[in-house]
Design a protein around this motif. Structure first.
Motif, PDB file in Angstrom:
ATOM      1  N   VAL A 142      40.528  50.688  50.900  1.00  9.81           N
ATOM      2  CA  VAL A 142      40.906  50.280  49.133  1.00  9.81           C
ATOM      3  C   VAL A 142      38.951  49.337  48.815  1.00  9.81           C
ATOM      4  O   VAL A 142      39.021  49.129  48.139  1.00  9.81           O
ATOM      5  N   ASN A 149      46.866  41.767  43.956  1.00  7.91           N
ATOM      6  CA  ASN A 149      46.077  41.592  45.137  1.00  7.91           C
ATOM      7  C   ASN A 149      46.498  41.592  46.609  1.00  7.91           C
ATOM      8  O   ASN A 149      45.626  42.023  47.218  1.00  7.91           O
ATOM      9  N   LYS A 187      48.958  43.193  47.715  1.00  6.20           N
ATOM     10  CA  LYS A 187      49.154  44.130  47.446  1.00  6.20           C
ATOM     11  C   LYS A 187      48.759  45.921  46.945  1.00  6.20           C
ATOM     12  O   LYS A 187      49.167  46.611  47.922  1.00  6.20           O
ATOM     13  N   ASN A 188      47.445  45.622  46.233  1.00  8.94           N
ATOM     14  CA  ASN A 188      46.461  46.841  45.756  1.00  8.94           C
ATOM     15  C   ASN A 188      47.753  47.021  45.214  1.00  8.94           C
ATOM     16  O   ASN A 188      46.774  48.118  44.700  1.00  8.94           O
ATOM     17  N   THR A 189      48.770  46.789  44.328  1.00 12.52           N
ATOM     18  CA  THR A 189      49.545  47.552  43.570  1.00 12.52           C
ATOM     19  C   THR A 189      48.774  47.575  42.113  1.00 12.52           C
ATOM     20  O   THR A 189      48.406  46.079  41.988  1.00 12.52           O
ATOM     21  N   ARG A 195      38.003  44.670  40.400  1.00 10.61           N
ATOM     22  CA  ARG A 195      38.011  43.722  41.423  1.00 10.61           C
ATOM     23  C   ARG A 195      37.773  42.600  40.794  1.00 10.61           C
ATOM     24  O   ARG A 195      38.880  42.100  41.647  1.00 10.61           O
ATOM     25  N   TRP A 246      39.883  49.940  39.124  1.00  7.50           N
ATOM     26  CA  TRP A 246      41.060  51.146  38.556  1.00  7.50           C
ATOM     27  C   TRP A 246      41.693  51.210  37.697  1.00  7.50           C
ATOM     28  O   TRP A 246      41.189  49.960  36.441  1.00  7.50           O
ATOM     29  N   ARG A 271      46.958  43.888  38.487  1.00  6.95           N
ATOM     30  CA  ARG A 271      47.279  44.526  40.344  1.00  6.95           C
ATOM     31  C   ARG A 271      47.976  43.108  40.931  1.00  6.95           C
ATOM     32  O   ARG A 271      47.309  42.071  40.918  1.00  6.95           O
TER      33      ARG A 271
END
Length: 126
Positions: free
Chosen positions: A28, A77, A79-81, A53, A34, A75
């Motif tokens: 990612v 960060n 886990k990028n979920t 971001r 997102w 978000r």
């Protein structure tokens, strides 16, 4: 290549809450925005909210039916979920909700997003 998988949709009564999650796989590092879009039956896909971001947030619309104040995008960060917390849900929020990601600092145009999940159904009904 980034793959996105949404979860957390379902049937909820008016006034209820749901939390949607979007888990990416793949690198990612190139993603700058997102977003969550939604598409109701017979309607065009529309932006719900974006997060960059750097953590800048945007919620779609000043029209009646705006989600600002009811929905929160966030978000994790580590886990990028990406999450969409939805409160005070209304029947008009019924739609398939899509998670997506863009390598640009993208806005409301769906064509600006490079990667899409398959969507999760949210139904608000008594």
């Amino acid at each position: 290549q980034v793959q996105l998988v949404e979860s957390g949709g379902g049937l909820v009564q008016p006034g209820g809450s749901l939390r949607l999650s979007c888990a990416p796989s793949g690198s990612v590092l190139s993603i700058n925005t997102w977003a969550w879009f939604r598409q109701a039956p017979g309607k065009e896909r529309e932006l719900v909210a974006t997060i960059t971001r750097g953590g800048n947030l945007h919620y779609a619309g000043s029209y009646a039916g705006s989600v600002q104040g009811r929905f929160t995008i966030s978000r994790d960060n580590t886990k990028n979920t990406v999450f969409l917390e939805m409160n005070s849900l209304k029947p008009e929020d019924t739609a398939v909700y899509y998670c997506c990601a863009s390598e640009y600092f993208a806005g409301a145009a769906a064509s600006s997003y490079h990667y899409w999940g398959r969507g999760t159904q949210v139904t608000v009904s008594s």
